[in-house]
Design a protein around this motif. Structure first.
Motif, PDB file in Angstrom:
ATOM      1  N   LEU A   1     -19.999  81.045  25.320  1.00 48.67           N
ATOM      2  CA  LEU A   1     -19.412  80.945  24.039  1.00 48.67           C
ATOM      3  C   LEU A   1     -20.175  79.611  23.310  1.00 48.67           C
ATOM      4  N   PRO A   2     -20.491  79.683  21.946  1.00 53.67           N
ATOM      5  CA  PRO A   2     -20.784  78.416  21.490  1.00 53.67           C
ATOM      6  C   PRO A   2     -19.483  77.539  21.533  1.00 53.67           C
ATOM      7  N   ASN A   3     -19.653  76.239  21.574  1.00 52.06           N
ATOM      8  CA  ASN A   3     -18.314  75.349  21.747  1.00 52.06           C
ATOM      9  C   ASN A   3     -17.268  75.590  20.592  1.00 52.06           C
ATOM     10  N   GLU A   4     -17.767  75.742  19.239  1.00 54.05           N
ATOM     11  CA  GLU A   4     -16.731  75.912  18.311  1.00 54.05           C
ATOM     12  C   GLU A   4     -15.689  77.104  18.435  1.00 54.05           C
ATOM     13  N   VAL A   5     -16.472  78.239  18.829  1.00 50.38           N
ATOM     14  CA  VAL A   5     -15.962  79.576  19.262  1.00 50.38           C
ATOM     15  C   VAL A   5     -14.934  79.505  20.326  1.00 50.38           C
ATOM     16  N   LYS A   6     -15.485  78.727  21.275  1.00 51.32           N
ATOM     17  CA  LYS A   6     -14.658  78.610  22.673  1.00 51.32           C
ATOM     18  C   LYS A   6     -13.449  77.795  22.305  1.00 51.32           C
ATOM     19  N   ILE A   7     -13.378  76.738  21.488  1.00 46.52           N
ATOM     20  CA  ILE A   7     -12.302  75.748  21.172  1.00 46.52           C
ATOM     21  C   ILE A   7     -11.182  77.000  20.511  1.00 46.52           C
ATOM     22  N   ILE A   8     -11.736  77.664  19.452  1.00 38.33           N
ATOM     23  CA  ILE A   8     -10.754  78.592  18.932  1.00 38.33           C
ATOM     24  C   ILE A   8     -10.265  79.712  19.722  1.00 38.33           C
ATOM     25  N   LEU A   9     -11.079  80.200  20.421  1.00 40.11           N
ATOM     26  CA  LEU A   9     -10.456  81.457  21.399  1.00 40.11           C
ATOM     27  C   LEU A   9      -9.504  80.818  22.589  1.00 40.11           C
ATOM     28  N   LYS A  10      -9.863  79.552  22.988  1.00 36.50           N
ATOM     29  CA  LYS A  10      -8.887  79.025  24.056  1.00 36.50           C
ATOM     30  C   LYS A  10      -7.636  78.623  23.490  1.00 36.50           C
ATOM     31  N   ARG A  11      -7.688  78.196  22.294  1.00 34.83           N
ATOM     32  CA  ARG A  11      -6.521  77.849  21.628  1.00 34.83           C
ATOM     33  C   ARG A  11      -5.455  79.115  21.208  1.00 34.83           C
ATOM     34  N   SER A  12      -6.184  80.145  20.836  1.00 35.20           N
ATOM     35  CA  SER A  12      -5.609  81.369  19.954  1.00 35.20           C
ATOM     36  C   SER A  12      -5.525  82.606  20.876  1.00 35.20           C
TER      37      SER A  12
ATOM     38  N   VAL B   1      -8.927  90.291  14.232  1.00 33.51           N
ATOM     39  CA  VAL B   1      -8.496  88.897  13.598  1.00 33.51           C
ATOM     40  C   VAL B   1      -8.529  89.350  12.131  1.00 33.51           C
ATOM     41  N   ASP B   2      -9.770  89.881  11.453  1.00 34.68           N
ATOM     42  CA  ASP B   2      -9.708  90.178  10.275  1.00 34.68           C
ATOM     43  C   ASP B   2      -8.514  91.123   9.566  1.00 34.68           C
ATOM     44  N   GLU B   3      -7.984  91.931  10.383  1.00 32.52           N
ATOM     45  CA  GLU B   3      -6.898  93.040  10.068  1.00 32.52           C
ATOM     46  C   GLU B   3      -5.624  92.073  10.304  1.00 32.52           C
ATOM     47  N   GLY B   4      -5.678  90.895  10.734  1.00 33.22           N
ATOM     48  CA  GLY B   4      -4.364  90.104  11.083  1.00 33.22           C
ATOM     49  C   GLY B   4      -3.541  90.672  12.300  1.00 33.22           C
ATOM     50  N   GLU B   5      -4.224  91.344  13.198  1.00 37.53           N
ATOM     51  CA  GLU B   5      -3.411  91.944  14.464  1.00 37.53           C
ATOM     52  C   GLU B   5      -3.600  90.817  15.513  1.00 37.53           C
ATOM     53  N   MET B   6      -4.728  90.054  15.386  1.00 41.81           N
ATOM     54  CA  MET B   6      -4.531  88.918  16.595  1.00 41.81           C
ATOM     55  C   MET B   6      -4.855  87.727  15.780  1.00 41.81           C
TER      56      MET B   6
ATOM     57  N   TYR C   1       3.552  85.750  18.888  1.00 41.12           N
ATOM     58  CA  TYR C   1       3.106  84.979  19.641  1.00 41.12           C
ATOM     59  C   TYR C   1       2.738  83.602  18.820  1.00 41.12           C
ATOM     60  N   GLN C   2       2.621  83.689  17.649  1.00 38.73           N
ATOM     61  CA  GLN C   2       2.046  82.423  16.782  1.00 38.73           C
ATOM     62  C   GLN C   2       3.607  81.855  16.271  1.00 38.73           C
ATOM     63  N   LEU C   3       4.539  82.659  16.279  1.00 38.82           N
ATOM     64  CA  LEU C   3       5.857  81.829  16.101  1.00 38.82           C
ATOM     65  C   LEU C   3       6.275  80.855  17.276  1.00 38.82           C
ATOM     66  N   LEU C   4       5.850  81.227  18.529  1.00 40.58           N
ATOM     67  CA  LEU C   4       6.303  80.407  19.511  1.00 40.58           C
ATOM     68  C   LEU C   4       5.243  79.547  20.013  1.00 40.58           C
ATOM     69  N   HIS C   5       4.026  79.740  19.269  1.00 45.91           N
ATOM     70  CA  HIS C   5       2.622  78.930  19.468  1.00 45.91           C
ATOM     71  C   HIS C   5       2.035  78.717  18.150  1.00 45.91           C
ATOM     72  N   PRO C   6       2.531  77.948  17.360  1.00 44.81           N
ATOM     73  CA  PRO C   6       2.234  77.513  15.947  1.00 44.81           C
ATOM     74  C   PRO C   6       0.422  77.098  15.926  1.00 44.81           C
ATOM     75  N   ASN C   7       0.106  76.339  16.884  1.00 41.77           N
ATOM     76  CA  ASN C   7      -1.261  75.907  17.088  1.00 41.77           C
ATOM     77  C   ASN C   7      -2.164  77.164  17.415  1.00 41.77           C
ATOM     78  N   SER C   8      -1.628  78.318  17.727  1.00 36.24           N
ATOM     79  CA  SER C   8      -2.580  79.568  17.726  1.00 36.24           C
ATOM     80  C   SER C   8      -3.196  80.333  16.444  1.00 36.24           C
TER      81      SER C   8
END
Length: 142
Positions: free
Chosen positions: A33-44, A103-108, A113-120
């Protein structure tokens, strides 16, 4: 009323004696992955879609432990970034574009999960990065 409480509490304690398996198999073919994508995917995404799950404290408490392990198992079966390189190139491109669709459809990531992991939660900038990344692969496959 007390008897019901004691009975329920006893059942709760009993099930604590039978923990579910929370394991992280080895990373065998991690996605590149490109670094900026990897950061997002690792976090979320990585907690459910990789072999690098960070098991939170509540994943050790019945009945939540069963739900968390079920989500992780299903997530890894659908998409596992730790084994992504084992997929055929065509399937990889398809999966990458499916990531953006989810992601675009708001399913991921899922709302619970977001409630318990707001940084995601994904910002508009995060979504734009993922969209641009995924679109590279949809154009390549045409």
């Amino acid at each position: 009323m007390k008897r019901i409480f004691y009975l329920l509490f006893s059942v709760f304690l009993f099930f604590q004696l039978f923990p579910v398996t929370r394991e992280n198999p080895p990373v065998t073919a991690e996605i590149t992955l490109p670094n900026e994508v990897k950061i997002i995917l690792k976090r979320s995404c990585y907690d459910c879609h990789s072999n690098e799950t960070v098991w939170p404290f509540y994943s050790y408490i019945f009945p939540v432990s069963y739900l968390v392990t079920k989500h992780v198992t299903e997530g890894r079966e659908e998409l596992n970034f730790s084994e992504f390189g084992n997929l055929a190139e065509r399937k990889q491109k398809k999966k990458i574009y499916e990531i953006w669709e989810q992601v675009d459809e708001g399913e991921m990531p899922p709302k619970d999960y977001q409630l318990l992991h707001p940084n995601s939660q994904l910002s508009d900038a995060d979504k734009e990065i993922l969209k641009n990344w995924a679109n590279q692969f949809s154009e390549e496959s045409e």
